[in-house]
Write a protein that holds these residues in place. Structure first.
Motif, mmCIF file in Angstrom:
data_model
loop_
_atom_site.group_PDB
_atom_site.id
_atom_site.type_symbol
_atom_site.label_atom_id
_atom_site.label_comp_id
_atom_site.label_asym_id
_atom_site.label_seq_id
_atom_site.Cartn_x
_atom_site.Cartn_y
_atom_site.Cartn_z
ATOM 1 N N ILE A 179 42.627 6.444 16.753
ATOM 2 C CA ILE A 179 42.738 6.277 18.203
ATOM 3 C C ILE A 179 43.347 4.914 18.506
ATOM 4 N N SER A 180 44.266 4.870 19.460
ATOM 5 C CA SER A 180 44.813 3.593 19.918
ATOM 6 C C SER A 180 43.883 3.035 20.979
ATOM 7 N N ILE A 181 43.540 1.759 20.872
ATOM 8 C CA ILE A 181 42.498 1.200 21.731
ATOM 9 C C ILE A 181 43.027 0.169 22.719
ATOM 10 N N ASN A 182 44.308 -0.116 22.676
ATOM 11 C CA ASN A 182 44.824 -1.161 23.559
ATOM 12 C C ASN A 182 45.894 -0.630 24.506
ATOM 13 N N VAL A 183 46.181 -1.420 25.517
ATOM 14 C CA VAL A 183 47.278 -1.141 26.445
ATOM 15 C C VAL A 183 48.333 -2.223 26.224
ATOM 16 N N PRO A 184 49.416 -1.913 25.514
ATOM 17 C CA PRO A 184 50.459 -2.930 25.333
ATOM 18 C C PRO A 184 51.018 -3.368 26.688
ATOM 19 N N GLY A 185 51.291 -4.649 26.804
ATOM 20 C CA GLY A 185 51.731 -5.179 28.091
ATOM 21 C C GLY A 185 53.025 -4.592 28.605
ATOM 22 N N ASN A 186 53.860 -4.041 27.709
ATOM 23 C CA ASN A 186 55.117 -3.453 28.179
ATOM 24 C C ASN A 186 54.855 -2.262 29.104
ATOM 25 N N GLN A 187 53.708 -1.551 28.874
ATOM 26 C CA GLN A 187 53.367 -0.445 29.768
ATOM 27 C C GLN A 187 53.078 -0.959 31.178
ATOM 28 N N ILE A 188 52.432 -2.118 31.252
ATOM 29 C CA ILE A 188 52.143 -2.714 32.563
ATOM 30 C C ILE A 188 53.443 -3.179 33.218
ATOM 31 N N ASP B 294 54.195 -7.381 22.162
ATOM 32 C CA ASP B 294 55.037 -6.283 21.662
ATOM 33 C C ASP B 294 54.555 -4.964 22.254
ATOM 34 N N ASP B 295 55.202 -3.885 21.821
ATOM 35 C CA ASP B 295 54.859 -2.563 22.370
ATOM 36 C C ASP B 295 54.044 -1.729 21.401
ATOM 37 N N GLN B 296 53.389 -2.397 20.446
ATOM 38 C CA GLN B 296 52.647 -1.691 19.406
ATOM 39 C C GLN B 296 51.189 -1.465 19.810
ATOM 40 N N PHE B 297 50.607 -0.422 19.189
ATOM 41 C CA PHE B 297 49.215 -0.067 19.489
ATOM 42 C C PHE B 297 48.282 -0.547 18.378
ATOM 43 N N ILE B 298 47.098 -0.983 18.768
ATOM 44 C CA ILE B 298 46.030 -1.289 17.819
ATOM 45 C C ILE B 298 45.250 -0.001 17.602
ATOM 46 N N LYS B 299 45.143 0.429 16.347
ATOM 47 C CA LYS B 299 44.514 1.728 16.072
ATOM 48 C C LYS B 299 43.254 1.554 15.229
ATOM 49 N N ARG B 300 42.319 2.452 15.443
ATOM 50 C CA ARG B 300 41.080 2.498 14.674
ATOM 51 C C ARG B 300 40.845 3.927 14.205
#
Length: 293
Positions: A173-182, A159-165
């Motif tokens: 802070i969002s710590i991941n790069v969702p694959g849709n950006q790639i 999905d296009d969602q961010f994992i946040k901490r």
């Protein structure tokens, strides 16, 4: 005038003795525990201040744990993105060989086969996991691999969602790069375009595809640059929280820790006072009417 009886005199003397003994025991306890504040009655204001400092320290420890976990995830993601970027650059350099006028059809077919292998490698890298979770699947971290390669077509299943901490009271802070950006960089489309041109022995189409790949490279590099800067910012925040915790610990120590040198001096003085009180009480208790006859 109030009459002072022997029992009243004795009771007051015993109370003073008990008070002296309590002071002595309290001092011994402070030396044994190295703490001068353990409960509200020791120092109500100081105890309240220490509790607040402990709570702030515990909260910051949680933030530090989140920061360290975020660092690990971001650094792993950044390393994988760097690997993919270098692989993309290698693919473009290899494809460029196919634009040479002396390059044969067989060599272009061989280059196309190499790029297919590179495409497999890129998809495998993007399907990497960290701590058992898909790195580039958005918040879908536990299901099947996020990228699927079918011939030259890549499908994204995340999905296009961010994992946040949460790394401070006010900052997430969002710590991941969702694959849709790639996917949005177009890198898979340009690879497909390049491979197809090589397989069709179409030099003009190959030149266009290589230029398109160059543009996709830049977009891909921008993603890695953004997440690289996040790592730098995270390190600054980590250093600040660490310094804050050190200050909290210093303040807590100043407030609740006993100074052993001072307490030992007090102990010696109170032992002397207690021994004197014991002797005085003993002498008073031996007094009776016969002492005055």
């Amino acid at each position: 005038m109030m009459r002072i009886t022997q029992s009243m005199f004795l009771r007051n003397t015993m109370q003073r003795l008990f008070n002296s003994r309590k002071i002595l025991l309290d001092t011994q306890d402070r030396i044994a525990t190295q703490k001068k504040i353990k409960q509200p009655s020791d120092n109500p204001v100081g105890f309240s201040r220490v509790q607040r400092l402990h709570e702030s320290l515990r909260q910051n420890e949680v933030f530090l744990k989140n920061i360290e976990e975020s660092e690990g995830w971001l650094e792993n993601s950044s390393n994988l993105l760097e690997q993919v970027y270098q692989t993309i650059v290698d693919a473009r350099i290899e494809a460029t060989k196919g634009t040479d006028a002396v390059t044969t059809t067989e060599l272009r077919a061989s280059l196309a086969e190499q790029l297919r292998g590179i495409m497999d490698e890129i998809v495998a890298t993007l399907n990497s996991t960290y701590l058992g979770k898909n790195v580039f699947g958005g918040t879908i971290t536990k299901s099947a691999t996020p990228f699927e390669l079918n011939d030259l077509d890549v499908t994204y299943h995340g999905d296009d969602q961010f994992i946040k901490r949460r790394i401070s009271k006010q900052v997430n802070i969002s710590i991941n790069v969702p694959g849709n950006q790639i996917m949005d960089t177009g890198i898979f489309d340009t690879l497909k375009e390049t491979i197809t041109a090589l397989e069709n022995d179409d030099v003009d189409a190959l030149k266009v595809a290589i230029e398109n790949m160059r543009q996709s490279e830049k977009k891909f590099l921008n993603i890695n640059t953004v997440y690289g800067s996040k790592i730098d910012n995270l390190q600054l925040i980590k250093n600040r929280v660490t310094r804050t915790n050190e200050n909290f610990q210093k303040f807590i120590s100043q407030e609740e820790d006993a100074v052993l040198e001072e307490e030992v001096i007090k102990l010696k003085s109170e032992e002397i006072a207690y021994q004197a009180a014991l002797q005085s009480t003993s002498q008073i208790m031996e007094l009776n009417l016969m002492n005055y006859l």
